[in-house]
Design an enzyme around this catalytic site. Structure first.
Site, PDB file in Angstrom:
ATOM      1  N   ASN A  10       0.824  -1.212   0.000  1.00 47.81           N
ATOM      2  CA  ASN A  10       0.000   0.000   0.000  1.00 47.81           C
ATOM      3  C   ASN A  10       0.852   1.254   0.000  1.00 47.81           C
ATOM      4  O   ASN A  10       1.973   1.261   0.517  1.00 47.81           O
ATOM      5  CB  ASN A  10      -0.868   0.075   1.272  1.00 47.81           C
ATOM      6  CG  ASN A  10      -2.020  -0.898   1.244  1.00 47.81           C
ATOM      7  OD1 ASN A  10      -2.469  -1.327   0.176  1.00 47.81           O
ATOM      8  ND2 ASN A  10      -2.502  -1.255   2.420  1.00 47.81           N
ATOM      9  N   ASN A 181      -2.402 -11.473  17.131  1.00 41.82           N
ATOM     10  CA  ASN A 181      -2.252 -10.651  18.336  1.00 41.82           C
ATOM     11  C   ASN A 181      -3.432 -10.971  19.268  1.00 41.82           C
ATOM     12  O   ASN A 181      -4.277 -11.826  18.950  1.00 41.82           O
ATOM     13  CB  ASN A 181      -2.111  -9.159  17.987  1.00 41.82           C
ATOM     14  CG  ASN A 181      -3.375  -8.570  17.378  1.00 41.82           C
ATOM     15  OD1 ASN A 181      -4.462  -9.151  17.457  1.00 41.82           O
ATOM     16  ND2 ASN A 181      -3.253  -7.410  16.760  1.00 41.82           N
ATOM     17  N   ASP A 245       6.697   4.574  18.568  1.00 44.09           N
ATOM     18  CA  ASP A 245       5.678   4.344  17.538  1.00 44.09           C
ATOM     19  C   ASP A 245       5.575   2.835  17.338  1.00 44.09           C
ATOM     20  O   ASP A 245       6.499   2.212  16.823  1.00 44.09           O
ATOM     21  CB  ASP A 245       6.141   5.044  16.239  1.00 44.09           C
ATOM     22  CG  ASP A 245       5.195   4.803  15.078  1.00 44.09           C
ATOM     23  OD1 ASP A 245       4.175   4.122  15.268  1.00 44.09           O
ATOM     24  OD2 ASP A 245       5.498   5.281  13.973  1.00 44.09           O
ATOM     25  N   GLY A 250       3.929  -5.612  14.864  1.00 46.26           N
ATOM     26  CA  GLY A 250       3.485  -6.973  14.541  1.00 46.26           C
ATOM     27  C   GLY A 250       4.105  -7.442  13.229  1.00 46.26           C
ATOM     28  O   GLY A 250       4.541  -8.599  13.111  1.00 46.26           O
ATOM     29  N   ASP A 251       4.170  -6.565  12.248  1.00 49.64           N
ATOM     30  CA  ASP A 251       4.766  -6.930  10.959  1.00 49.64           C
ATOM     31  C   ASP A 251       6.255  -7.212  11.118  1.00 49.64           C
ATOM     32  O   ASP A 251       6.800  -8.134  10.510  1.00 49.64           O
ATOM     33  CB  ASP A 251       4.561  -5.804   9.930  1.00 49.64           C
ATOM     34  CG  ASP A 251       3.110  -5.675   9.513  1.00 49.64           C
ATOM     35  OD1 ASP A 251       2.359  -6.667   9.646  1.00 49.64           O
ATOM     36  OD2 ASP A 251       2.722  -4.579   9.062  1.00 49.64           O
ATOM     37  N   GLY A 286       7.450   5.143  12.022  1.00 49.20           N
ATOM     38  CA  GLY A 286       7.154   4.519  10.733  1.00 49.20           C
ATOM     39  C   GLY A 286       7.179   3.009  10.814  1.00 49.20           C
ATOM     40  O   GLY A 286       7.560   2.433  11.846  1.00 49.20           O
TER      41      GLY A 286
HETATM   42  P1  ATP Z   1       0.747  -3.415  15.393  1.00 47.04           P
HETATM   43  O1  ATP Z   1      -0.659  -3.584  14.887  1.00 47.04           O
HETATM   44  O2  ATP Z   1       0.966  -2.192  16.264  1.00 47.04           O
HETATM   45  O3  ATP Z   1       1.788  -3.550  14.349  1.00 47.04           O
HETATM   46  P2  ATP Z   1       0.232  -5.929  16.701  1.00 47.04           P
HETATM   47  O4  ATP Z   1      -0.981  -5.644  17.495  1.00 47.04           O
HETATM   48  O5  ATP Z   1       0.109  -6.774  15.481  1.00 47.04           O
HETATM   49  O6  ATP Z   1       1.043  -4.614  16.378  1.00 47.04           O
HETATM   50  P3  ATP Z   1       1.749  -6.370  19.125  1.00 47.04           P
HETATM   51  O7  ATP Z   1       1.406  -7.585  19.905  1.00 47.04           O
HETATM   52  O8  ATP Z   1       1.268  -5.047  19.622  1.00 47.04           O
HETATM   53  O9  ATP Z   1       1.315  -6.656  17.617  1.00 47.04           O
HETATM   54  O10 ATP Z   1       3.343  -6.253  18.973  1.00 47.04           O
HETATM   55  C1  ATP Z   1       4.107  -7.221  18.281  1.00 47.04           C
HETATM   56  C2  ATP Z   1       5.402  -7.481  19.017  1.00 47.04           C
HETATM   57  O11 ATP Z   1       6.158  -6.258  19.053  1.00 47.04           O
HETATM   58  C3  ATP Z   1       5.245  -7.867  20.468  1.00 47.04           C
HETATM   59  O12 ATP Z   1       4.993  -9.253  20.598  1.00 47.04           O
HETATM   60  C4  ATP Z   1       6.607  -7.460  21.032  1.00 47.04           C
HETATM   61  O13 ATP Z   1       7.588  -8.420  20.661  1.00 47.04           O
HETATM   62  C5  ATP Z   1       6.876  -6.168  20.272  1.00 47.04           C
HETATM   63  N1  ATP Z   1       6.386  -4.969  20.982  1.00 47.04           N
HETATM   64  C6  ATP Z   1       5.246  -4.281  20.744  1.00 47.04           C
HETATM   65  N2  ATP Z   1       5.112  -3.226  21.582  1.00 47.04           N
HETATM   66  C7  ATP Z   1       6.220  -3.236  22.371  1.00 47.04           C
HETATM   67  C8  ATP Z   1       6.709  -2.402  23.439  1.00 47.04           C
HETATM   68  N3  ATP Z   1       6.028  -1.330  23.870  1.00 47.04           N
HETATM   69  N4  ATP Z   1       7.889  -2.743  24.022  1.00 47.04           N
HETATM   70  C9  ATP Z   1       8.603  -3.813  23.600  1.00 47.04           C
HETATM   71  N5  ATP Z   1       8.208  -4.631  22.596  1.00 47.04           N
HETATM   72  C10 ATP Z   1       7.038  -4.352  21.987  1.00 47.04           C
END
Ligand code: ATP
Length: 302
Positions: A10, A181, A245, A250-251, A286
């Protein structure tokens, strides 16, 4: 081993505004920034930055933004020969408006991403064993075709079942490693609230297992990552960092995990490495620009 990503690409257009517009209202944007986005593109960049040879399959429009995004992906080291440029179709776009109080509104138009077909997948030779990595921003029928072709070659099939879609669950039996997640876990397991403790997470994750040899990985934001297999469940705690940020965390996790597994690591070490990579990514703004290199992750883990 190569990481082969099938997924969305995208153009993300992010406008800052004082306050979000009401229906019919026009407001002045304070700034506008354009980014490479889409779960497929972000995850491919994360895998390539972690040192894995990475191929991305998908589609953009035959427009300037499509060509620009492919060039950006190539700049990150992603092989883009399997990204089609479809004439007469717009490149997928996400329009994001962010207000001063951090409230936002987002409209995602799939454009060319919706035109990825099982036929495109069958027309692409996938030689040898691969780590396959898919999400649900491209049609599930295309993911199914790739996973069926991959199974015949002994490839490892990783599905990041995001966003949560009712049709997504039909792909679980074809998946070796499923990544969700907490919100997606609650949705697929039909829970009325998100599980948090490892016990609750593993009970819910087991509900998503359709084969005894599957692994379910649940990302838990700053709390880290839980991994659940038939006879074990383990938690890798989140790394203590100052988050700036979290978009794309997750990606980053998914792409880094695929790269670590492709380099021959076992599951626990790969989860540790991807958890560290994702923690590094939240310290930068980003999505694609925040994906760390393998050297940065190894230095962080020392
Ligand atoms: P997003 O939609 O924001 O990309 P998501 O909801 O798919 O994320 P999350 O579970 O929020 O996924 O985050 C993915 C991984 O990133 C977590 O399992 C962890 O390893 C890391 N992570 C995310 N937030 C933090 C944080 N505040 N501190 C340390 N690690 C983090």
């Amino acid at each position: 081993m190569t990481v082969f990503v099938l997924g969305s690409i995208n153009l993300d257009a992010v406008a800052r505004v004082d306050g979000l517009p009401r229906p019919g209202e026009t407001v002045a944007g304070l700034s506008l920034a354009l980014f490479l986005g889409g779960k497929g593109a972000n995850q491919a960049v994360a895998a390539a930055r972690m040192g894995a040879p990475t191929r991305l399959m998908g589609a953009v429009g035959g427009d300037d933004s499509g060509k620009g995004l492919k060039a950006k992906l190539a700049g990150y080291g992603v092989q883009v020969a399997d990204v089609l440029e479809l004439e007469g179709v717009p490149t997928g776009q996400a329009h994001v408006w962010v207000a001063n109080n951090a409230e936002n509104m987002i409209v995602v138009t799939a454009g060319a991403n919706a035109m990825v077909t099982p036929q495109q997948v069958s027309a692409t030779p996938i030689e040898g064993q691969r780590v396959l990595l898919c999400q649900l921003e491209t049609p599930p029928a295309a993911v199914e075709a790739l996973f069926r072709a991959g199974a015949a070659k002994g490839s490892l099939r990783i599905l990041n079942a995001a966003p949560a879609l009712p049709q997504g669950a039909a792909l679980f039996p074809l998946t070796d490693i499923l990544i969700v997640n907490q919100t997606e876990l609650a949705s697929y397991a039909k829970l009325d609230r998100e599980p948090t403790r490892l016990e609750e997470v593993s009970v819910a994750a087991r509900k998503l297992m359709s084969r005894p040899d599957q692994t379910i990985i649940v990302t838990l934001g700053s709390a880290g990552v839980a991994a659940v297999r038939r006879d074990e469940a383990f938690l890798v705690e989140g790394r203590k960092v100052k988050a700036i940020d979290t978009v794309g965390a997750g990606d980053c996790f998914c792409g880094a995990l695929a790269a670590a597994l492709a380099s021959g690591m076992d599951l626990r070490d790969a989860v540790e490495m991807a958890n560290a990579a994702a923690a590094l990514s939240v310290q930068k703004a980003g999505a694609a620009p925040s994906m760390p290199s393998r050297r940065e992750v190894e230095a962080f883990l020392e």
